[in-house]
Design a protein around this motif. Structure first.
Motif, short mmCIF file in Angstrom:
data_model
loop_
_atom_site.label_atom_id
_atom_site.label_comp_id
_atom_site.label_asym_id
_atom_site.label_seq_id
_atom_site.Cartn_x
_atom_site.Cartn_y
_atom_site.Cartn_z
N THR A 78 0.82 -1.21 0.00
CA THR A 78 0.00 0.00 0.00
C THR A 78 0.85 1.26 0.00
N ASN A 79 2.15 1.11 0.34
CA ASN A 79 3.06 2.25 0.49
C ASN A 79 4.46 1.68 0.47
N SER A 80 5.19 1.89 -0.63
CA SER A 80 6.43 1.16 -0.86
C SER A 80 7.62 1.80 -0.16
N GLN A 356 8.40 -4.70 0.52
CA GLN A 356 8.02 -4.10 -0.76
C GLN A 356 8.88 -4.71 -1.84
N GLY A 357 8.68 -4.29 -3.08
CA GLY A 357 9.56 -4.71 -4.15
C GLY A 357 10.81 -3.84 -4.19
N PHE A 358 11.56 -3.95 -5.30
CA PHE A 358 12.81 -3.21 -5.42
C PHE A 358 13.23 -3.17 -6.88
N TYR A 359 13.89 -2.07 -7.26
CA TYR A 359 14.38 -1.95 -8.64
C TYR A 359 15.75 -2.60 -8.76
N LEU A 360 15.86 -3.50 -9.68
CA LEU A 360 17.13 -4.16 -9.98
C LEU A 360 17.60 -3.68 -11.35
N GLU A 362 15.86 -1.83 -13.43
CA GLU A 362 14.75 -1.44 -14.31
C GLU A 362 14.58 0.08 -14.24
N HIS A 363 14.38 0.69 -15.41
CA HIS A 363 14.26 2.16 -15.53
C HIS A 363 15.54 2.87 -15.06
N GLY A 364 16.64 2.13 -14.99
CA GLY A 364 17.91 2.72 -14.56
C GLY A 364 18.02 2.94 -13.07
N TRP A 365 17.14 2.31 -12.29
CA TRP A 365 17.03 2.63 -10.86
C TRP A 365 17.46 1.49 -9.95
N PHE A 366 17.76 1.88 -8.69
CA PHE A 366 17.72 0.99 -7.54
C PHE A 366 16.74 1.63 -6.56
N ASP A 367 16.48 1.01 -5.43
CA ASP A 367 15.53 1.45 -4.42
C ASP A 367 14.08 1.12 -4.81
N LYS A 368 13.11 1.91 -4.27
CA LYS A 368 11.70 1.52 -4.37
C LYS A 368 10.82 2.77 -4.48
N ARG A 369 9.76 2.90 -3.63
CA ARG A 369 8.94 4.11 -3.46
C ARG A 369 7.85 4.34 -4.51
N PHE A 370 8.15 4.16 -5.78
CA PHE A 370 7.15 4.40 -6.82
C PHE A 370 6.08 3.31 -6.84
N MET A 371 4.96 3.66 -7.50
CA MET A 371 3.90 2.68 -7.74
C MET A 371 4.16 1.86 -9.00
N ASN A 373 5.69 -1.09 -11.21
CA ASN A 373 5.62 -2.49 -10.81
C ASN A 373 6.72 -2.98 -9.88
N GLU A 374 7.97 -2.70 -10.21
CA GLU A 374 9.07 -3.35 -9.50
C GLU A 374 9.10 -3.02 -8.01
N SER A 375 8.59 -1.86 -7.62
CA SER A 375 8.54 -1.54 -6.19
C SER A 375 7.15 -1.74 -5.59
N PHE A 376 6.13 -1.63 -6.42
CA PHE A 376 4.74 -1.80 -5.98
C PHE A 376 4.41 -3.27 -5.71
N LYS A 377 4.85 -4.14 -6.60
CA LYS A 377 4.60 -5.57 -6.42
C LYS A 377 5.58 -6.14 -5.40
N THR A 378 5.12 -7.11 -4.66
CA THR A 378 5.97 -7.74 -3.66
C THR A 378 5.85 -9.26 -3.78
N PRO A 379 6.91 -9.99 -3.49
CA PRO A 379 6.77 -11.45 -3.52
C PRO A 379 5.84 -11.93 -2.42
N LEU A 380 5.06 -12.94 -2.73
CA LEU A 380 4.19 -13.56 -1.72
C LEU A 380 4.02 -15.03 -2.06
N LEU A 381 4.52 -15.87 -1.16
CA LEU A 381 4.44 -17.32 -1.29
C LEU A 381 3.90 -17.86 0.03
N ILE A 382 2.88 -18.69 -0.02
CA ILE A 382 2.25 -19.21 1.20
C ILE A 382 2.02 -20.71 1.07
#
Length: 536
Positions: A78-80, A356-360, A362-371, A373-382
Motif C-alpha cells: 500500500t506504500n512502498s 516491498q519490491g525493489f528496482y534491480l 529497471e528504468h535505470g534505478w535501484f531502491d523503491k517508493r514508486f507505484m 511495478n518493481e517496487s509496488f509488487k511484492t513477492p508472496l508465497l504461502i
C-alpha cells in the motif's frame, strides 16, 4: 506372559509402520489451531526469486514454499517504503489511518496489532530480526530485534532485557536466534506466531564471506529498461534520485576502497563505511576479494563513458545484492528443514514475503517508493498443508494490508473494526468465487526526502494502473499493464484510453472513500512536514 508378548509385538509393528509412513521424522503433536510462521526480507524484489523469474538467481528453499503451496503474482504493497509497510502489516490499516506514513513519522503505539490479538487469544508469540521502528514491539512474549536498519556484520540486537551484540553475519544470526527459540523456549502446548524478519537484502548489500568469490565473478543480464529515458512520463520519474549512474555510490554501494576513490577524485555522498563493524579477520577476508576489484576499476575508469560505467555499477550491485539473497535462501531452508524434521510443518501456515519490491536496474534505478511495478509488487508465497493445493498460482489483487485479517481468521480471532484488509483464506482454500476485490489502492508520502520520489496515490487492477502525483506537481499517469508490462508508455493523454481514465478515476474516488483517505488528510500530513521543518 504370552498375551503380554503379543501386545508388545503389535505395538512395535504399529510404531514401525508409523515411522515408515512419516519418513522417520519425529511427529510433533499438533496444536488445535494452526501455527503461523511469517518470513519477511527487506527489499527483496520478486524478480530475485526463481519461483517468479530464474534469470538472476536460484532460490530453491524459498521456492519450496510455492511448490508446496501458493504463488501470488499480483501481490502488492500500500506504500512502498520499509517502516510504513511493516506498520500496515501489523495493524491491517492503510498508512493514513495507522499514522506511520513514512520512515520519519513515529509509530502510534495505541494502534492494536494482530500479534497483540493472537497473544491475547492464547498464541505464543516471538519476533527475531528487523522490525525497523520501535524498540518494544507489543504483543510478543520474546523478541530480539535490530535497532533501526541494523548491521550486516556483528550486529547489535534489542531485547526486553537489554541490548546485546553478536559476532557473525546477520542473516545467519537471525536464524540461529529463531531456531534457538523454536527448540528451547517454544511451548508445545500452545499454537505460536513466529515473525522471522531478515535485514537482507537491504542496502548496502554486504554478502556473507562464503559467497564473496562465487558472486563477484558472476555477470547478469541487463534489464531491457536500464537506459530508460522516461519519454512519455512526467516530472516524477525524471527527477527521482535513485539512478544507478548518478546516485549509486562507488564506495558506499559498489564497495571500492577509499584509496581508489580518493585517487580518482570521486566524491562519495556518504562518509561512513558499512564495513566499519567488521573484525580484523572479517575485514582481511573482505579485502582479499574486493581489493583487486577496486584496483581493476582504477585502471578501467579513465576509459569509461556513462553507458559502460552504468553497466559496471549495475553488475557490482547485482553481485552483492543477489549474494545476500543466497544467504537468505540458505537460512530459510534451515528453518523449513527443522519444521519438516519435527513434524511442525503439518499444522503450520508459512508465509514468505518482502516489505516491498525493489528496482534491480529497471528504468535505470535501484531502491523503491514508486507505484511502478518493481517496487509496488511484492513477492508472496504461502504454504498451508492440507488446505492449499500444492503448486497453485493466483493472479488475484492482494496486498500486505490483508495479512492481519488472514492470520486472525486462521486463528479464529475477531479482527478490530478498523482493520481494512480482506482475509486471504478463501483464496488459500481455492474458493475464488468468495473473493470479490478487483482493484487495490496505493499512497506514497515521503517527499521531499532521500531519493526525491514525489508524493502520489493511485489505483491498480489486473489490466491498468492510474497514478496521481501531487503536492508540488499535478500530473496523472496511466499504464496498460497487459500490453505494456514494463510500464514505459504513459497513455493518460491517449484518446483511445479516455474511457479507461474516466472509469478508473471514478473507481479511485470510491476506493479513497472506502479506505477513508482524502485530499484533506493528505494536506494535514503536508502540514505536519511543514511544522517539523521538513519542508517550507
Amino acid at each position: 506372559m504370552k498375551k503380554i508378548t503379543i501386545t508388545f509385538t503389535i505395538l512395535g509393528l504399529l510404531c514401525l509402520l508409523s515411522c515408515k509412513e512419516s519418513g522417520n521424522k519425529k511427529i510433533a503433536k499438533p496444536s488445535k489451531k494452526p501455527n503461523i510462521v511469517f518470513i519477511m526480507s527487506d527489499d527483496h524484489a520478486y524478480q530475485a526469486i526463481s519461483a517468479y523469474d530464474d534469470r538472476l538467481i536460484q532460490t530453491p528453499n524459498i521456492d519450496r514454499i510455492a511448490e508446496e503451496g501458493m504463488l501470488f503474482t499480483n501481490a502488492s504493497v500500500t506504500n512502498s517504503i520499509c517502516a510504513p509497510s511493516r506498520a500496515v502489516i501489523l495493524t491491517g490499516k492503510h498508512s493514513h489511518l495507522n499514522g506511520k506514513i513514512d520512515n520519519r513519522m513515529p509509530f502510534d503505539t495505541t494502534n492494536v496489532t494482530f500479534p497483540q490479538l493472537l497473544q491475547k487469544s492464547g498464541y505464543q508469540t516471538a519476533m527475531f530480526g528487523k522490525l525497523h521502528f520501535g524498540n518494544n514491539p507489543k504483543g510478543f512474549d520474546e523478541f530480539k530485534i535490530l535497532p533501526g536498519q541494523g548491521d550486516y556484520y556483528n550486529p547489535k540486537f534489542i531485547t526486553s532485557t537489554g541490548d546485546t551484540t553478536i559476532t557473525g553475519y546477520v542473516t545467519d544470526i537471525i536464524t540461529d536466534l529463531t531456531l534457538d527459540w523454536m527448540q528451547k523456549r517454544r511451548d508445545t502446548a500452545q499454537p505460536f506466531l513466529l515473525m522471522y524478519l531478515h535485514k537482507a537484502p537491504h542496502r548496502t548489500w554486504l554478502p556473507a564471506q562464503r559467497h564473496y568469490t562465487e558472486f563477484t565473478k558472476k555477470s547478469f543480464p541487463l534489464p531491457e529498461t536500464l537506459f530508460d529515458t522516461y519519454e512519455t512520463r512526467g516530472t516524477a520519474a525524471k527527477t527521482a534520485e535513485m539512478g544507478i549512474l548518478k546516485e549509486m555510490q562507488l564506495r558506499y554501494d559498489n564497495k571500492l576502497t577509499q584509496a581508489v576513490t580518493d585517487a580518482l577524485k570521486v566524491e562519495d555522498k556518504y562518509k561512513w563505511s558499512p564495513l566499519d563493524r567488521m573484525t580484523p579477520e572479517q575485514r582481511t577476508a573482505w579485502d582479499a576479494t574486493y581489493g583487486p576489484i577496486s584496483e581493476q576499476f582504477k585502471k578501467d575508469y579513465p576509459n569509461m563513458n556513462d553507458s559502460t560505467l552504468t553497466v559496471w555499477k549495475y553488475q557490482r550491485y547485482m553481485q552483492d545484492y543477489l549474494a545476500t539473497i543466497a544467504a537468505v535462501d540458505e537460512n530459510v531452508g534451515r528453518l523449513l528443514d527443522y519444521m519438516d524434521e519435527t513434524g511442525l510443518d503439518e499444522n503450520t501456515l508459512v508465509v514468505y514475503t518482502s516489505d516491498q519490491g525493489f528496482y534491480l536496474g529497471e528504468h535505470g534505478w535501484f531502491d523503491k517508493r514508486f507505484m511502478y511495478n518493481e517496487s509496488f509488487k511484492t513477492p508472496l508465497l504461502i504454504k498451508w498443508p492440507n488446505v492449499i493445493t500444492p503448486g497453485t498460482t493466483t493472479t488475484e489483487m492482494v496486498q500486505n494490508l490483508d495479512f492481519a485479517q488472514t492470520f486472525l481468521e486462521i486463528a479464529g480471532v475477531t479482527p478490530t473494526d478498523d482493520m481494512q484488509g480482506e482475509s486471504l483464506v478463501p483464496l488459500l482454500k481455492g474458493e475464488k468465487e468468495k473473493w470479490d476485490r478487483d482493484a487495490v489502492y496505493y499512497h506514497y508520502y515521503e517527499y521531499p526526502a532521500v531519493h526525491a520520489v514525489k508524493r502520489h496515490y493511485g489505483i491498480a487492477t489486473e489490466d491498468y494502473k492510474l497514478m496521481h502525483f501531487y503536492y508540488n506537481v499535478d500530473e496523472w499517469e496511466l499504464y496498460d499493464r497487459k500490453n505494456d508490462p514494463q510500464e514505459v508508455k504513459n497513455v493518460y493523454d491517449d484518446p483511445n484510453y479516455a474511457t479507461v481514465v474516466t472509469e478508473l478515476k471514478e473507481k479511485l474516488k470510491g476506493l479513497r472513500a472506502k479506505y477513508k483517505d482524502s485530499d484533506d488528510l493528505s494536506n494535514q500530513y503536508i502540514q505536519i512536514y511543514k511544522d517539523n521543518g521538513w519542508i517550507e
